[in-house]
Design a protein around this motif. Structure first.
Motif: not given
Length: 294
Positions: A129-134, A138-140
């Motif tokens: 859950v948490v790491h995917r949006p983070l 970061v990739f942006r």
């Protein structure tokens, strides 16, 4: 998955350090009914959470998709990290900055079954859950932006770590000094009590002997001289012990009152900290830190 550059890994580390600080500070603040800037550092960062998150991500790679194994790997890995960190910090700084001794099924107070299970669920929450949006966030960011953020935060992090480590080492030395002074104070107080009891007993015995002896002037004079000598010797000893007691008390007050801002802040940020060897001295310093805050 989890193929990142060195600066992206560092940025994730700092992000999870901050998230850990938010979780810990919120929990301790609610429990204490006032805001607590939780942690070893003064910055809003908890390195244990950042290190734990990075470790969880690495450990979950080989078993990605198997929630049971993700849970088990995260639980064991994070628990080992927490135990080693707690063990090393206590050896270096003479204090436990967290203590699970009162929790059931704990191991030397560094880890316990409840927190280990929580680490396992946090690993699932993190990876699923948490790491995917983070990760998306970061990739942006451009490489230049990431490096700028990592460099700026990293400089502050290293500086704060150095200052906080010095403060923790100073605090450990203070705990040792206060413990030695407390032991000396107790010893002097015992000696004074024994001396007073001995003096009272000798005076009582001499008076009894004087009443029973014949009214000989020479013998009476010798008894009085002996009594006077005994009382004078004990009075000198008592005076010396009293001076030593006063000096030790003043030294203890100077140590507690001159404790610098950083160690006091360290105590306030870790209200549940404990010490097996210097428990009494730590309690005294905690009380002093509360007074300082007021």
């Amino acid at each position: 998955m989890y193929v990142y550059t060195w600066y992206q890994w560092l940025l994730f580390f700092f992000i999870y350090c901050f998230i850990g600080w938010v979780i810990e500070s919120t929990y301790v603040s609610v429990k204490s009914f006032h805001f607590v800037n939780r942690g070893f550092l003064r910055l809003p960062l908890l390195p244990l959470y950042g290190s734990g998150a990075i470790l969880m991500l690495f450990l979950s790679l080989p078993v990605k998709g198997n929630l049971l194994l993700v849970f088990l790997f995260g639980m064991v890995g994070a628990s080992v990290l927490e135990y080693l960190t707690g063990y090393i910090m206590e050896r270096l700084f003479k204090m436990k900055y967290w203590d699970y001794s009162k929790n059931p099924l704990n191991l030397n107070g560094y880890v316990c079954l409840g927190t280990s299970i929580a680490w396992g669920f946090l690993t699932i929450l993190l990876t699923e859950v948490v790491h995917r949006p983070l990760e998306w966030l970061v990739f942006r960011l451009s490489a230049a932006s990431c490096i700028f953020l990592v460099t700026g935060i990293g400089i502050l992090f290293v500086y704060d770590t150095i200052q906080s480590t010095k403060a923790a080492l100073d605090l450990g030395k203070v705990l040792e000094s206060l413990t030695k002074i407390r032991a000396e104070l107790e010893e002097v107080q015992v000696q004074m009590s024994l001396l007073k009891a001995e003096t009272a007993q000798k005076v009582s015995e001499l008076k009894s002997e004087t009443m029973q002896m014949a009214a000989s002037v020479k013998e009476e004079t010798m008894v009085k001289l002996t009594s006077l000598k005994t009382e004078t010797t004990n009075a000198i000893k008592e005076s010396t012990l009293a001076e030593r007691l006063q000096a030790l008390t003043e030294t203890r007050e100077k140590i507690t009152s001159r404790l610098t801002f950083y160690p006091k802040g360290l105590l306030r940020r870790n209200p549940s900290a404990s010490s097996r060897m210097f428990g009494e001295a730590l309690r005294e310093l905690k009380e002093n830190a509360k007074k300082f805050k007021k």
